[in-house]
Design an enzyme around this catalytic site. Sequence first.
Site, mmCIF file in Angstrom:
data_model
loop_
_atom_site.group_PDB
_atom_site.id
_atom_site.type_symbol
_atom_site.label_atom_id
_atom_site.label_comp_id
_atom_site.label_asym_id
_atom_site.label_seq_id
_atom_site.Cartn_x
_atom_site.Cartn_y
_atom_site.Cartn_z
ATOM 1 N N PHE A 64 5.239 0.998 -0.965
ATOM 2 C CA PHE A 64 4.013 0.932 -0.164
ATOM 3 C C PHE A 64 3.300 -0.380 -0.443
ATOM 4 C CE2 PHE A 64 -0.481 1.468 0.732
ATOM 5 C CZ PHE A 64 -0.444 2.018 2.007
ATOM 6 N N LYS A 93 -7.128 -2.285 -5.982
ATOM 7 C CA LYS A 93 -7.624 -1.024 -6.546
ATOM 8 C C LYS A 93 -8.453 -1.254 -7.828
ATOM 9 C CE LYS A 93 -4.737 2.026 -3.998
ATOM 10 N NZ LYS A 93 -3.457 1.672 -3.458
ATOM 11 N N ASP A 128 4.122 -6.050 -6.650
ATOM 12 C CA ASP A 128 2.907 -5.434 -6.112
ATOM 13 C C ASP A 128 2.359 -4.506 -7.188
ATOM 14 O OD1 ASP A 128 0.988 -3.847 -4.923
ATOM 15 O OD2 ASP A 128 2.108 -3.543 -3.058
HETATM 16 C C1 LIG Z 1 -3.081 0.971 -2.198
HETATM 17 C C2 LIG Z 1 -1.939 0.036 -2.242
HETATM 18 C C3 LIG Z 1 -1.881 -1.093 -1.397
HETATM 19 C C4 LIG Z 1 -2.903 -1.350 -0.313
HETATM 20 O O1 LIG Z 1 -4.160 -1.636 -0.832
HETATM 21 P P1 LIG Z 1 -5.435 -1.559 0.174
HETATM 22 O O2 LIG Z 1 -6.576 -2.020 -0.676
HETATM 23 O O3 LIG Z 1 -5.541 -0.136 0.624
HETATM 24 O O4 LIG Z 1 -5.157 -2.468 1.305
HETATM 25 C C5 LIG Z 1 -0.824 -1.960 -1.547
HETATM 26 N N1 LIG Z 1 0.131 -1.750 -2.474
HETATM 27 C C6 LIG Z 1 0.107 -0.690 -3.305
HETATM 28 C C7 LIG Z 1 1.178 -0.532 -4.325
HETATM 29 C C8 LIG Z 1 -0.921 0.251 -3.205
HETATM 30 O O5 LIG Z 1 -0.920 1.321 -4.002
#
Ligand SMILES: *Cc1c(COP(=O)(O)O)cnc(C)c1O
Length: 395
Positions: free
Chosen positions: A130, A244, A215
């Site tokens: 994700f 986050k 990520d």
């Molecule tokens: C939540 C998340 C995102 C997206 O972050 P947003 O602030 O919602 O755009 C991207 N990568 C990972 C691994 C995430 O958990």
Amino acid sequence: MNPPDALMTVTERPPGVMVRGEGSWLWDEAGRRYLDFVQGWAVNALGHAPPEIQNALAAQSGLLLTPSPAFHNRPQIELARALTAQCSLDRAFFTSTGAEANEGAIKLARKWGQRQRGGAFEIVTTHGGFHGRTLATMAATGKPGWDAIFPPAMPGFRKVPFGDVGAVAKAIGDETAAVLVEPIQGEGGVVVPAEGYLRDLRDLTARRGVLLMLDEVQTGMGRTGPLFAHQADGIEPDVMTLGKGIGGGVPLAALLAKEAVCCFEPGDQGGTYAGNPLMAAVGLAVLERLLDPAFVAARLQVAVRLAAGLDRISRTHGCLGIRGRGFLLALRLATPASGDVVRACFERGGLVNAPRPDLIRLMPALTVTASEVDQMLELLSDALAEVLPGSRTRG
Ligand SMILES: *Cc1c(COP(=O)(O)O)cnc(C)c1O
């Protein structure tokens, strides 16, 4: 209460309106209190409304909100220094969301591919991964069906199974600029790869001359133990994204890269709120607390308590065990009952999340106390006893 009829529908929400939070607790308009192990989706690293963030916002909002991204501001400079001092990366670019940070990483990889790898542009990502909800990050995401929601999907991504280095090796070709993975898949269901996965990916990408981009939007900022999850593997990525927890509840995210990869030229990348001092000041306050050695030791201990308790609950209720690290943990159910368990917890005043039909995810504040962990374990055990057929009562 009035139905929220002026809001676009983007998700199902339980009734009620949340009005106030403090530490691990959240209150709704009716005065009901919830023990929150979702924390804004692993966002509130220091819990709800922590004094550190209140103070940083109060101080910085009285000084300077946004001088425009065309000028330097002190909090942005200091946050970039503080973050790069904690990892092997040299420079930072700040955004408001994790998706934007990943979007920036994708752009950086494409530009680097143009410059350094004969026009290579493709990025290898993983099934179940994700990376966000912009068009490019949706294309990078490996959620089943996501490529068909807003066609045409953005080209330039190739997906392989998570945890499979051989598949990445096969997927890398002349067009490949980078490999982008989460150290632990969060939204995909707290999927921890086999020991050595990141190290093998590091070796492979270095050998083949492509970038390794991590990520760490969900795994970073201490959530899985070390400040950044990849530090547990002793590797150095070329690019890392954060989100986050970095803002502890305010919109802040970051793209970090090694000097040799930083190839943006003036005009390539930017954003009205990129690096605004208000959010950067909060980032500094959050980071300072996360690096406090006493706090680090305490939170690792509480995380062990949570994992041990979940493990006990798993055995008591015939579940399939737990997975995850630190404060990113999931309980594996033997049946697709996670939606019912989330509802049963909610009725008992507890907030947990169901990323998959057979999985309960817990992502409490890193400031959660041992007593709050015990309360959640009791509440969850009761909920499981209610929902799971044949489950023994109370673990
Ligand atoms: C939540 C998340 C995102 C997206 O972050 P947003 O602030 O919602 O755009 C991207 N990568 C990972 C691994 C995430 O958990």
